[in-house]
Design a protein around this motif. Structure first.
Motif, PDB file in Angstrom:
ATOM      1  N   THR A 182       0.852  -1.186   0.000  1.00  0.00           N
ATOM      2  CA  THR A 182       0.000   0.000   0.000  1.00  0.00           C
ATOM      3  C   THR A 182       0.888   1.236   0.000  1.00  0.00           C
ATOM      4  OG1 THR A 182      -0.144  -0.033   2.415  1.00  0.00           O
ATOM      5  CG2 THR A 182      -1.884  -1.160   1.198  1.00  0.00           C
ATOM      6  N   LEU A 187      -2.119   4.258  -3.075  1.00  0.00           N
ATOM      7  CA  LEU A 187      -3.104   3.237  -2.726  1.00  0.00           C
ATOM      8  C   LEU A 187      -3.039   3.016  -1.220  1.00  0.00           C
ATOM      9  CD1 LEU A 187      -5.156   1.229  -4.080  1.00  0.00           C
ATOM     10  CD2 LEU A 187      -3.348  -0.483  -3.925  1.00  0.00           C
ATOM     11  N   THR A 189      -5.194   1.806   1.069  1.00  0.00           N
ATOM     12  CA  THR A 189      -5.705   0.542   1.593  1.00  0.00           C
ATOM     13  C   THR A 189      -6.093  -0.372   0.439  1.00  0.00           C
ATOM     14  OG1 THR A 189      -7.985   1.379   1.697  1.00  0.00           O
ATOM     15  CG2 THR A 189      -6.618   1.615   3.692  1.00  0.00           C
ATOM     16  N   VAL A 190      -6.203  -1.655   0.740  1.00  0.00           N
ATOM     17  CA  VAL A 190      -6.638  -2.651  -0.231  1.00  0.00           C
ATOM     18  C   VAL A 190      -7.669  -3.548   0.435  1.00  0.00           C
ATOM     19  CG1 VAL A 190      -5.948  -4.605  -1.663  1.00  0.00           C
ATOM     20  CG2 VAL A 190      -4.419  -2.664  -1.411  1.00  0.00           C
ATOM     21  N   TYR A 326       5.006   3.032  -6.598  1.00  0.00           N
ATOM     22  CA  TYR A 326       4.863   2.819  -5.160  1.00  0.00           C
ATOM     23  C   TYR A 326       6.123   3.271  -4.429  1.00  0.00           C
ATOM     24  CZ  TYR A 326       0.592   0.046  -5.719  1.00  0.00           C
ATOM     25  OH  TYR A 326      -0.679  -0.361  -5.997  1.00  0.00           O
TER      26      TYR A 326
END
Length: 382
Positions: A182, A187, A189-190, A326
Motif C-alpha cells: 500500500t 493506494l 488501503t486494499v 509505489y
C-alpha cells in the motif's frame, strides 16, 4: 538400505526444532481411563546483550525492524525473559485418535498465553492448527534465537489446515497468508480477500547419509473493492537437505523461491513475510518475487556438547512495484544473519548455550545497517 543412525538423527533434529530442545524431548506419560496421556514442555530463560542498536523481540530473538540506518542508535542493551517457556498435552484414545494442544507465553509481545498447536489426527488425516505443511526443519541449523535464520524453509510457523499424509508425501489445504503493498498517496488501503485455501504438497524422506525435503505451495492473491474484483495466483517452493559427513559433523541448508507468496519467504520484508503483490494502474494484481537460502554445519562434540554455525539470507525484488510508482524506498530488500553457538547439557533434560549473531539489512534505497548480539539460554525440559 536407510541408515538407522541417520533416522535417529532426523528424529532428534525434528524434536529439537518442534519442541525447541537440545536433544531427545522427554514427557510425563500416564494413563487416564482408556486414554494414553502425555504432558510435556519446558521452562526457559533467554537473555541477550545487543552490542549495537537494540534489536531484541520477546524471547530475545533478533529483529530486522529498525536495523537499517542504525549508525546513531544507542548501543549496549541487556534484556532477559522466560516467554518462550511452553506446555503441551497429548491424548490418544483407544481407537487411535490423537489430540495435541500446546501453548507458550509469547502472545501479545510476551507474557500472554499463546496457542501454538491444537489439532487432532487419525491414521493419515490431521485437522487443526499445527506446523504448516509448507515447512521443513530438515535443513535448519540449530540456533538459540527462537526465530532463527532468514531463508529457512517455508512458513516456519503454524497454520490451520486439513492434511493427508501417505508415506513421505503430505498434502494440505491451509488458511492462506498474503498482503498487498500500500502507499499513503497511491493506494492507502486494499480490500483483500481470500477466496480459496492455500494448497501445499511436501515430500520428506532420507536415503543413506542424506535427509531431504521439497515442497510447493499455491494460493490466490486477490481484492474486491466493489468496482474491481481481481486476483492472481502466487506460488512458493523450497528444497532442504542435511548430509551426515561423519558421526560428528553434518552440513545442512535450504533454498527457497516465491512469486506472489512472500508471506512464506521466511524473515523477508520488515522482519518476517514481505508483501506478496501490488495493484497496477489498470487495477490488475501483479505479484512480487523473492528468494532465500541458508547454509550451516553442526559439530557434535559428545557429552551433550555441540557447536553450530550458520548463515541465512533473503532478498525481495521490489523493482516492478517501484516502477509502478509505489514508495518502497524503506522496504527491506535484503535481510541476512551469521550465527555461531556452543550448546551443552550439564545434566539430563537440561540445555544451556551461548550464541553470537550478526544481523544485516539493506533497504531498497540503499540505506543499510547491521548489529552484533550475544544470546544466552538455559532450558529445563520435562
Amino acid at each position: 538400505m536407510q541408515s538407522n543412525k541417520l533416522r535417529m538423527a532426523i528424529r532428534a533434529t525434528a524434536a529439537a526444532a518442534v519442541l525447541g530442545v537440545a536433544g531427545q524431548a522427554g514427557a510425563v506419560s500416564f494413563t487416564a481411563g482408556d486414554y494414553d496421556m502425555a504432558v510435556y514442555g519446558y521452562g526457559r530463560l533467554n537473555a541477550s546483550y545487543d552490542i549495537d542498536s537494540e534489536q531484541a523481540l520477546s524471547t530475545r530473538s533478533g529483529s530486522y525492524a529498525g536495523l537499517a540506518g542504525n549508525d546513531d542508535a544507542a548501543d549496549g542493551h541487556f534484556g532477559a525473559d522466560a516467554f518462550q517457556s511452553r506446555i503441551g498435552v497429548k491424548a490418544t484414545s483407544p481407537e487411535g485418535v490423537m489430540v495435541n494442544v500446546e501453548g507458550d507465553f509469547r502472545g501479545s509481545g510476551g507474557g500472554v498465553l499463546r496457542l501454538r498447536h491444537a489439532y487432532g489426527s487419525y491414521m493419515n488425516v490431521l485437522a487443526g492448527q499445527t506446523w504448516s505443511n509448507f515447512t521443513s526443519f530438515v535443513g535448519n541449523t540449530s540456533t538459540l534465537d527462537f526465530d532463527s535464520l532468514p531463508g529457512n524453509a517455508g512458513l516456519q510457523s503454524r497454520a490451520t489446515q486439513l492434511r493427508y499424509t501417505t508415506g513421505p508425501l503430505s498434502f494440505s489445504l491451509e488458511q492462506p497468508s498474503s498482503s498487498f503493498v500500500t502507499d499513503a498517496t497511491l493506494l492507502p488501503t486494499v480490500d483483500e480477500k481470500d477466496s480459496m485455501p492455500a494448497l501445499t504438497a511436501r515430500l520428506e524422506d532420507s536415503a543413506g547419509g542424506l535427509a531431504y525435503s521439497a515442497a510447493v505451495l499455491a494460493h490466490q492473491v486477490g481484492y474486491d473493492d466493489g468496482d474491481n474484483d481481481e486476483s492472481a495466483f502466487g506460488f512458493g517452493t523450497f528444497l532442504s537437505a542435511k548430509m551426515s559427513l561423519t558421526d560428528m559433523i553434518t552440513i545442512q541448508g535450504n533454498v527457497s523461491y516465491s512469486d506472489g507468496a512472500n508471506s512464506y519467504l521466511y524473515r523477508s520484508g520488515e522482519n518476517f513475510g514481505a508483501e506478496s503483490a501490488f495493484i497496477d494502474a489498470s487495477g490488475d494484481v501483479e505479484t512480487i518475487s523473492g528468494y532465500g537460502a541458508t547454509i550451516g554445519t553442526g559439530i557434535n562434540l559428545g557429552g551433550g556438547r555441540s557447536i553450530n554455525i550458520g548463515y541465512g539470507m533473503v532478498e525481495v525484488d521490489w523493482d516492478d512495484a517501484e516502477d509502478e510508482g509505489y514508495d518502497v524506498a524503506s522496504k527491506s530488500e535484503t535481510n541476512s544473519a551469521v550465527m555461531a553457538n556452543y550448546k551443552w547439557s550439564p545434566v539430563k533434560n537440561v540445555m544451556m548455550g551461548v550464541e553470537y549473531q550478526f544481523l544485516s539489512r539493506e533497504n531498497v534505497d540503499g540505506t543499510d545497517g547491521d548489529a552484533s548480539r550475544i544470546l544466552f539460554a538455559s532450558q529445563y525440559n520435562f
